[in-house]
Design a protein around this motif. Structure first.
Motif, PDB file in Angstrom:
ATOM      1  N   VAL A 131      44.408  37.041  35.690  1.00  0.00           N
ATOM      2  CA  VAL A 131      44.190  38.293  34.975  1.00  0.00           C
ATOM      3  C   VAL A 131      42.914  38.135  34.157  1.00  0.00           C
ATOM      4  O   VAL A 131      42.481  37.002  33.896  1.00  0.00           O
ATOM      5  N   CYS A 132      42.277  39.245  33.804  1.00  0.00           N
ATOM      6  CA  CYS A 132      41.252  39.215  32.767  1.00  0.00           C
ATOM      7  C   CYS A 132      41.768  40.166  31.694  1.00  0.00           C
ATOM      8  O   CYS A 132      41.690  41.380  31.863  1.00  0.00           O
ATOM      9  N   THR A 133      42.346  39.603  30.640  1.00  0.00           N
ATOM     10  CA  THR A 133      42.951  40.464  29.614  1.00  0.00           C
ATOM     11  C   THR A 133      41.894  41.275  28.879  1.00  0.00           C
ATOM     12  O   THR A 133      42.186  42.320  28.327  1.00  0.00           O
ATOM     13  N   LEU A 134      40.658  40.786  28.890  1.00  0.00           N
ATOM     14  CA  LEU A 134      39.578  41.461  28.168  1.00  0.00           C
ATOM     15  C   LEU A 134      39.047  42.666  28.943  1.00  0.00           C
ATOM     16  O   LEU A 134      38.801  43.721  28.380  1.00  0.00           O
ATOM     17  N   CYS A 135      38.861  42.488  30.267  1.00  0.00           N
ATOM     18  CA  CYS A 135      38.289  43.595  31.049  1.00  0.00           C
ATOM     19  C   CYS A 135      38.705  43.484  32.514  1.00  0.00           C
ATOM     20  O   CYS A 135      39.823  43.850  32.862  1.00  0.00           O
ATOM     21  N   SER A 136      37.833  42.971  33.364  1.00  0.00           N
ATOM     22  CA  SER A 136      38.124  43.041  34.801  1.00  0.00           C
ATOM     23  C   SER A 136      37.505  41.901  35.589  1.00  0.00           C
ATOM     24  O   SER A 136      37.328  42.020  36.793  1.00  0.00           O
ATOM     25  N   CYS A 137      37.164  40.787  34.947  1.00  0.00           N
ATOM     26  CA  CYS A 137      36.419  39.724  35.626  1.00  0.00           C
ATOM     27  C   CYS A 137      37.196  39.138  36.803  1.00  0.00           C
ATOM     28  O   CYS A 137      38.378  38.832  36.689  1.00  0.00           O
ATOM     29  N   THR A 138      36.499  38.987  37.917  1.00  0.00           N
ATOM     30  CA  THR A 138      37.047  38.326  39.102  1.00  0.00           C
ATOM     31  C   THR A 138      35.902  37.589  39.775  1.00  0.00           C
ATOM     32  O   THR A 138      34.733  37.870  39.503  1.00  0.00           O
TER      33      THR A 138
HETATM   34 FE    FE Z   1      36.645  40.716  32.485  1.00  0.00          FE
END
Ligand code: FE
Length: 207
Positions: A102-109
């Protein structure tokens, strides 16, 4: 004031065009930069890349060892490098351990190996709930894990981009890398699904 999704989308599109024009006018982006980047996003960043990495790790113990020790180097052997793939860490599943990203901050993958994040991955609900009630969230998404399977949730950091290395499912003995890769989806690479061998046991390329 009405703010329907379609109007919001049109407004976002108009803002994007205005921003692009402003950048071009001021010569802040090179000619063709946006077109080139769009092409990379749409064509090069593909979960099929991560699937090939997983399949190689399943058949080649030395490659698997490298993937777990230095994910970036292992992905680089296929040329899967670039933006959002600078520091890739592979998380190894076992029959009793399921890793979830998961990226709890935004959407990093890890774009080069997972592709762009799905909408649900970016949602507030997933980001908040998968951390504190992961088993329930996975069940709701179709992965009902027995109690003996530990779930480990990994929150993406500023630098680290994770990919899940699933364990090779039973019934795939003798499969080629290409056949094995067909079992690995974006959901599998994120960790909300496990590779599933088709019930009739037929291989993907024989269908
Ligand atoms: Fe992110």
């Amino acid at each position: 004031m009405s703010n329907t999704p379609s109007k919001a989308a049109a407004s976002a599109g108009a803002r994007a065009v205005a921003l692009k024009n402003a950048l071009v006018e001021r010569e802040l982006i090179p000619e063709g930069y946006i077109e080139k980047f769009t092409e990379i996003m749409e064509n090069d960043f593909d979960p099929a890349n991560g699937a090939r990495v997983v399949a190689r790790a399943w058949v080649d113990p030395a490659y698997r060892e490298l993937l777990l020790r230095d994910g970036t180097a292992a992905c680089d052997q296929f040329g899967y490098t670039g933006v959002q793939g600078e520091y890739i860490v592979a998380l190894e599943n076992t029959p009793t351990l399921q890793n979830v990203i998961v990226c709890t901050l935004c959407s990093c993958t890890a774009w080069p190996v997972l592709g762009l994040p799905p909408d649900w991955y970016k949602s507030f609900e997933y980001r908040a709930r998968v951390v504190r009630e992961s088993r329930t969230v996975l069940r709701e998404m179709g992965l009902d894990l027995p109690p003996e399977v530990e779930i480990r949730v990994w929150d993406t950091t500023a630098e680290t981009r994770y990919m899940v290395l699933p364990f090779r499912p039973a019934g795939t003995e003798g499969w080629t890398e290409q056949e094995l890769a067909s079992l690995v989806t974006k959901d599998v690479l994120i960790g909300i699904a496990r590779p599933e061998v088709p019930v009739n046991g037929s291989r993907a390329d024989q269908a």
